[in-house]
Design a protein around this motif. Structure first.
Motif, PDB file in Angstrom:
ATOM      1  N   THR A  49       0.836  -1.217  -0.010  1.00  0.00           N
ATOM      2  CA  THR A  49       0.032  -0.115   0.116  1.00  0.00           C
ATOM      3  C   THR A  49       1.002   1.239   0.022  1.00  0.00           C
ATOM      4  O   THR A  49       0.734   2.236  -0.958  1.00  0.00           O
ATOM      5  N   SER A  53       1.342   4.086  -3.161  1.00  0.00           N
ATOM      6  CA  SER A  53       1.014   5.554  -3.177  1.00  0.00           C
ATOM      7  C   SER A  53       2.308   6.342  -3.486  1.00  0.00           C
ATOM      8  O   SER A  53       2.286   7.188  -4.023  1.00  0.00           O
ATOM      9  N   TYR A  58       0.391   9.798  -5.088  1.00  0.00           N
ATOM     10  CA  TYR A  58      -0.546   9.478  -3.714  1.00  0.00           C
ATOM     11  C   TYR A  58      -1.501   8.562  -4.622  1.00  0.00           C
ATOM     12  O   TYR A  58      -2.041   8.771  -5.559  1.00  0.00           O
ATOM     13  N   ARG A  59      -1.631   7.524  -3.853  1.00  0.00           N
ATOM     14  CA  ARG A  59      -2.627   6.675  -4.032  1.00  0.00           C
ATOM     15  C   ARG A  59      -3.350   6.328  -2.820  1.00  0.00           C
ATOM     16  O   ARG A  59      -2.859   6.031  -1.775  1.00  0.00           O
ATOM     17  N   THR A  60      -4.892   6.187  -3.093  1.00  0.00           N
ATOM     18  CA  THR A  60      -5.524   5.690  -1.805  1.00  0.00           C
ATOM     19  C   THR A  60      -5.297   4.481  -1.396  1.00  0.00           C
ATOM     20  O   THR A  60      -5.161   3.734  -2.358  1.00  0.00           O
ATOM     21  N   SER A  61      -5.641   4.138  -0.192  1.00  0.00           N
ATOM     22  CA  SER A  61      -5.554   2.818   0.297  1.00  0.00           C
ATOM     23  C   SER A  61      -6.688   1.929  -0.294  1.00  0.00           C
ATOM     24  O   SER A  61      -6.509   0.770  -0.508  1.00  0.00           O
ATOM     25  N   ASP A  63      -7.843   2.143  -3.201  1.00  0.00           N
ATOM     26  CA  ASP A  63      -7.678   1.816  -4.571  1.00  0.00           C
ATOM     27  C   ASP A  63      -6.621   0.763  -4.593  1.00  0.00           C
ATOM     28  O   ASP A  63      -6.537  -0.289  -5.393  1.00  0.00           O
ATOM     29  N   LYS A 283      -8.198  13.486  -0.102  1.00  0.00           N
ATOM     30  CA  LYS A 283      -7.515  12.237   0.410  1.00  0.00           C
ATOM     31  C   LYS A 283      -7.991  10.839  -0.148  1.00  0.00           C
ATOM     32  O   LYS A 283      -7.617  10.066  -0.195  1.00  0.00           O
ATOM     33  N   ASN A 284      -9.282  11.132  -0.836  1.00  0.00           N
ATOM     34  CA  ASN A 284      -9.890   9.821  -1.403  1.00  0.00           C
ATOM     35  C   ASN A 284      -9.637  10.218  -2.984  1.00  0.00           C
ATOM     36  O   ASN A 284     -10.660   9.152  -3.630  1.00  0.00           O
ATOM     37  N   THR A 286      -6.869   9.334  -6.099  1.00  0.00           N
ATOM     38  CA  THR A 286      -5.727   8.818  -6.364  1.00  0.00           C
ATOM     39  C   THR A 286      -5.236   9.973  -7.235  1.00  0.00           C
ATOM     40  O   THR A 286      -5.802  10.720  -8.611  1.00  0.00           O
TER      41      THR A 286
END
Length: 470
Positions: A49, A53, A58-61, A63, A283-284, A286
């Motif tokens: 995870t 990211s 930045y990648r949401t957890s 996704d 933050k939601n 990606t």
């Protein structure tokens, strides 16, 4: 020969030697291998995870866990549960002309399988083909994307601790990828763009290597007149903003009844403001994978605007951040075919909206273009749904849902035409990476051979009567 090419050849030959030494790993051994890989994958979930990211900026957890990790673990579990059944010889009818022999189909490993993975789902789209090929008894070379170095490093650790003798990971740019696809694999699976897929198929053809091509294209959505527009908007937002739209089966453009277009746009904007009210700071949401792909999407928007398109931004705050390559939802109306956004796969949170008066307009447009990897219908009229299903072709077809058809383990996944060829997932995946060997078993008592050798007239009359009777 370049150093990279020489190294690839050495890695390939080492795996080929491994396969030659044990060309048919028993089923218990394969299951044990899959369990080890699954265990290592679960243990590394936090590391994966974090790595994903970093690779995306930045990648949401959400996704990574829901879109990448869970489908992979589910696929491995499914293979473990079904492999003993799938690998059994399949009995077939021999027919009177082959009496008293028996006919079987045995599923053999093919050898060394090549897999080329993309960057958008660097866990799922790398490992599901690999574990399926391992379940079929093969050895695997996996070419990882150069866009995801942090994720690749974790995958290297997972493979080293679970299946290092059976799987070799390769990293490098497009030049190395071209050398990789020219290796004489027993089978080659490529996931990526249609343009590159054609090059992969050309390279594989020189070795007569069979290929499975998981490509993409422009996946359309048809909204029916009886659809609930609020539900439709939720479904579209989920499909378009998951992984920031960087999905091969993401909705690429929408056909909506003319009388419902304003309503649809209003609902999409309201929902977006509710769930992504901070725009590119949310933050939601990606990030786009790289500055290059971010700029490509911005170019699509500028091109559409220059050609008369109306760009709708649901928020008053900025929806673009070039430094962090983050992009919020952009809707496009007044769309025409000259726009790049209608010619190229979008792969981002940009959604063109077209309207129709008659359903046939949308269907004809879809049929006049390359077959998509996914086709979505939102609505409940069974007659219309059946009509669309029967007169169109697509790799997958989903009604009142989006993206999730790919996560069904027991059905094949693959494209048609320019969206790909061949399948994997489930038993179709096992068969893709297996050689279905025609096996004829005859015992001590086999008078047929003697009769055929003598060209026995009565046998000819009997078979002629049996097979040529009306």
């Amino acid at each position: 020969m370049s150093v990279e090419k020489q190294q690839l050849n050495e890695q390939f030959n080492e795996l080929k030697a491994q396969f030659s030494a044990q060309p048919y790993p028993d089923i218990k051994q394969r299951i044990r291998l899959l369990k080890q890989l699954k265990s290592q994958l679960i243990a590394a979930q936090d590391a994966l995870t974090d790595a994903c990211s970093k690779d995306f900026g930045y990648r949401t957890s959400f996704d990574t866990i829901l879109g990448d990790l869970l489908p992979t673990v589910k696929a491995i579990t499914d293979l473990i549960n079904h492999l003993p059944t799938w690998s059994r010889a399949s009995k077939r009818a021999a027919g009177i002309s082959l009496w008293p022999s028996k006919v079987l189909v045995n599923y053999q490993p093919k050898g060394v399988v090549g897999v080329v993975a993309p960057w958008n789902y660097p866990i799922q789209l790398a490992l599901i083909p690999v574990v399926t090929a391992l379940a079929a008894g093969n050895r695997v070379m996996l070419k990882l994307s150069e866009y995801t170095p942090h994720t690749n490093a974790v995958l290297q650790q997972i493979v080293a601790q679970s299946c290092a003798k059976d799987v070799t990971l390769v990293e490098g740019n497009s030049q190395l990828a071209a050398q990789f696809t020219s290796l004489p694999f027993a089978h080659l699976l490529f996931t990526g763009s249609t343009h590159v897929g054609k090059q992969v198929m050309s390279a594989a053809s020189k070795n007569l290597t069979p290929v499975t091509l998981e490509l993409g294209g422009k996946s359309p959505v048809i909204i029916l007149p009886d659809a609930n527009i609020k539900t439709v908007a939720k479904t579209l937002l989920f499909g378009k903003l998951t992984n920031a739209g960087q999905i091969c089966v993401a909705p690429d453009y929408v056909w909506v009844p003319e009388t419902m277009q304003h309503q649809l746009i209003q609902q999409l904007c309201e929902l977006y403001r509710k769930h992504f009210k901070q725009g590119v700071e949310a933050k939601n949401l990606t990030s786009i994978i790289s500055a290059q792909h971010y700029q490509r999407l911005c170019d699509y928007l500028h091109d559409a605007e220059n050609l008369g398109g109306q760009i709708i931004n649901p928020l008053t705050v900025t929806q673009q951040d070039a430094l962090k390559h983050r992009l919020g939802l952009h809707l496009i109306t007044n769309v025409n075919e000259q726009m790049k956004v209608m010619q190229e796969e979008i792969f981002g949170p940009v959604l063109p909206i077209l309207s129709y008066r008659e359903l046939g307009e949308a269907v004809n447009y879809i049929n006049d273009h390359a077959h998509p990897l996914a086709l979505y219908v939102l609505g409940h009229d069974r007659t219309n749904i059946e009509y669309i299903s029967q007169v169109t072709q697509s790799g997958t077809f989903a009604v009142n849902d989006m993206l999730m058809q790919v996560t069904a383990e027991q059905v094949p996944f693959g494209g048609i035409g320019e969206s790909g060829m061949g399948h994997y997932h489930g038993i179709e995946g096992f068969k893709t990476f297996s050689h279905a060997r025609n096996t004829l078993l005859s015992g001590k008592f086999n008078p047929r051979i003697g009769l055929l050798l003598k060209q026995y007239p009565l046998l000819v009359k009997l078979l002629t009567w049996w097979y040529l009777r009306k």
